[in-house]
Write a protein that holds these residues in place. Sequence first.
Motif, short mmCIF file in Angstrom:
data_model
loop_
_atom_site.label_atom_id
_atom_site.label_comp_id
_atom_site.label_asym_id
_atom_site.label_seq_id
_atom_site.Cartn_x
_atom_site.Cartn_y
_atom_site.Cartn_z
N ASN A 82 22.17 70.08 0.53
CA ASN A 82 20.72 70.28 0.55
C ASN A 82 19.87 69.27 1.46
O ASN A 82 20.36 68.31 1.26
CB ASN A 82 19.99 70.34 -0.59
CG ASN A 82 20.55 71.72 -1.68
OD1 ASN A 82 20.58 72.81 -1.01
ND2 ASN A 82 20.86 71.40 -2.71
N VAL A 92 16.39 63.32 3.67
CA VAL A 92 17.07 63.22 2.18
C VAL A 92 18.15 64.31 2.46
O VAL A 92 18.10 65.35 2.77
CB VAL A 92 16.28 63.56 1.17
CG1 VAL A 92 16.77 63.50 -0.08
CG2 VAL A 92 15.01 62.70 1.23
N CYS A 93 19.29 63.68 2.03
CA CYS A 93 20.32 64.78 1.50
C CYS A 93 20.87 64.60 0.46
O CYS A 93 21.13 63.66 -0.18
CB CYS A 93 21.62 64.28 2.75
SG CYS A 93 23.21 65.52 2.58
N GLU A 94 21.34 66.02 -0.24
CA GLU A 94 21.65 65.89 -1.53
C GLU A 94 22.76 66.68 -1.42
O GLU A 94 23.00 67.83 -0.72
CB GLU A 94 20.65 66.81 -2.52
CG GLU A 94 21.23 67.02 -3.79
CD GLU A 94 20.14 68.14 -4.52
OE1 GLU A 94 19.93 67.45 -5.79
OE2 GLU A 94 19.83 68.99 -4.06
N THR A 96 27.52 66.87 -2.84
CA THR A 96 28.60 66.78 -4.07
C THR A 96 29.87 66.32 -3.09
O THR A 96 29.83 66.40 -1.98
CB THR A 96 28.91 67.94 -4.68
OG1 THR A 96 29.23 69.20 -3.88
CG2 THR A 96 27.65 68.52 -5.60
N ARG A 117 27.94 64.09 -7.74
CA ARG A 117 26.49 64.31 -7.39
C ARG A 117 25.90 63.11 -6.83
O ARG A 117 25.84 62.29 -7.46
CB ARG A 117 25.89 64.99 -8.38
CG ARG A 117 26.54 66.33 -9.02
CD ARG A 117 25.69 66.85 -10.12
NE ARG A 117 26.31 67.90 -10.87
CZ ARG A 117 26.78 69.40 -10.31
NH1 ARG A 117 26.19 69.54 -9.43
NH2 ARG A 117 27.42 70.04 -11.33
N TRP A 118 25.21 63.24 -5.62
CA TRP A 118 24.79 62.25 -5.06
C TRP A 118 23.38 62.68 -4.25
O TRP A 118 23.28 63.81 -3.93
CB TRP A 118 25.57 61.47 -4.18
CG TRP A 118 26.20 62.25 -3.19
CD1 TRP A 118 27.66 63.12 -3.42
CD2 TRP A 118 25.89 62.92 -2.09
NE1 TRP A 118 27.93 63.72 -2.24
CE2 TRP A 118 26.80 63.21 -1.24
CE3 TRP A 118 24.67 62.21 -1.29
CZ2 TRP A 118 26.62 63.99 -0.05
CZ3 TRP A 118 24.57 63.06 0.17
CH2 TRP A 118 25.44 63.84 0.46
N CYS A 119 22.43 61.87 -3.81
CA CYS A 119 21.41 61.88 -3.25
C CYS A 119 21.24 60.76 -2.10
O CYS A 119 21.24 59.82 -2.75
CB CYS A 119 20.16 62.31 -3.91
SG CYS A 119 18.84 62.75 -2.91
N ASP A 120 21.25 60.80 -0.73
CA ASP A 120 20.98 59.85 0.06
C ASP A 120 19.84 60.07 0.86
O ASP A 120 19.26 61.03 1.30
CB ASP A 120 22.01 59.75 1.23
CG ASP A 120 23.41 59.42 0.85
OD1 ASP A 120 23.56 58.87 -0.61
OD2 ASP A 120 24.46 59.55 1.42
N TYR A 135 22.09 57.16 -3.95
CA TYR A 135 21.86 57.35 -5.48
C TYR A 135 22.72 58.15 -6.16
O TYR A 135 23.05 59.39 -5.64
CB TYR A 135 20.29 57.92 -5.89
CG TYR A 135 19.15 57.06 -5.12
CD1 TYR A 135 18.68 56.05 -5.82
CD2 TYR A 135 18.58 57.44 -3.89
CE1 TYR A 135 17.66 55.25 -5.44
CE2 TYR A 135 17.59 56.47 -3.39
CZ TYR A 135 17.17 55.50 -4.03
OH TYR A 135 16.07 54.70 -3.63
#
Length: 153
Positions: A82, A92-94, A96, A117-120, A135
Amino acid sequence: MALTRQTMTDEQRKSVALEYLKAFDKAGVTSDGGSILDLFAEDAQVYFPKWGLADGKEAIGRLFGDVGGTLKSIVHHYAAFNWVFSGGDVIVCEGTSHGEHKDGPWRAGVPDWGAGRWCDVFEIRDWKIQRCFIYLDPDYAGKDSARYPWLGR
């Protein structure tokens, strides 16, 4: 040194972020055979949980060496990303991932509370990553479950 600002589109910023993520899947090697560090500005910052803030390429190299040294493999699930665009330098990139940590394997959703699961959050300007704050749960193998009573239920 003169300050330069090359106008970039969201898709161009996304391409830099994708190159970074794909380099992680290839042990820090970019698609042209270079180092993942080549994607960063000299004074870039990277944050990683339980490591802290790395200022500049030398510290970023130490962070990636420390974290990468605990991983046997990692695969990001590109089709499920996402993307959120700010209209500016921040994207932002969310997503897995799955892979193998020195303490064991992980896969997003197995178990649902586990790693993967991560978010950068990226700041990308002039074709270089200026900032990347990562994150995620760095307990890839799910060994730190005794401190969270709800995981035993």
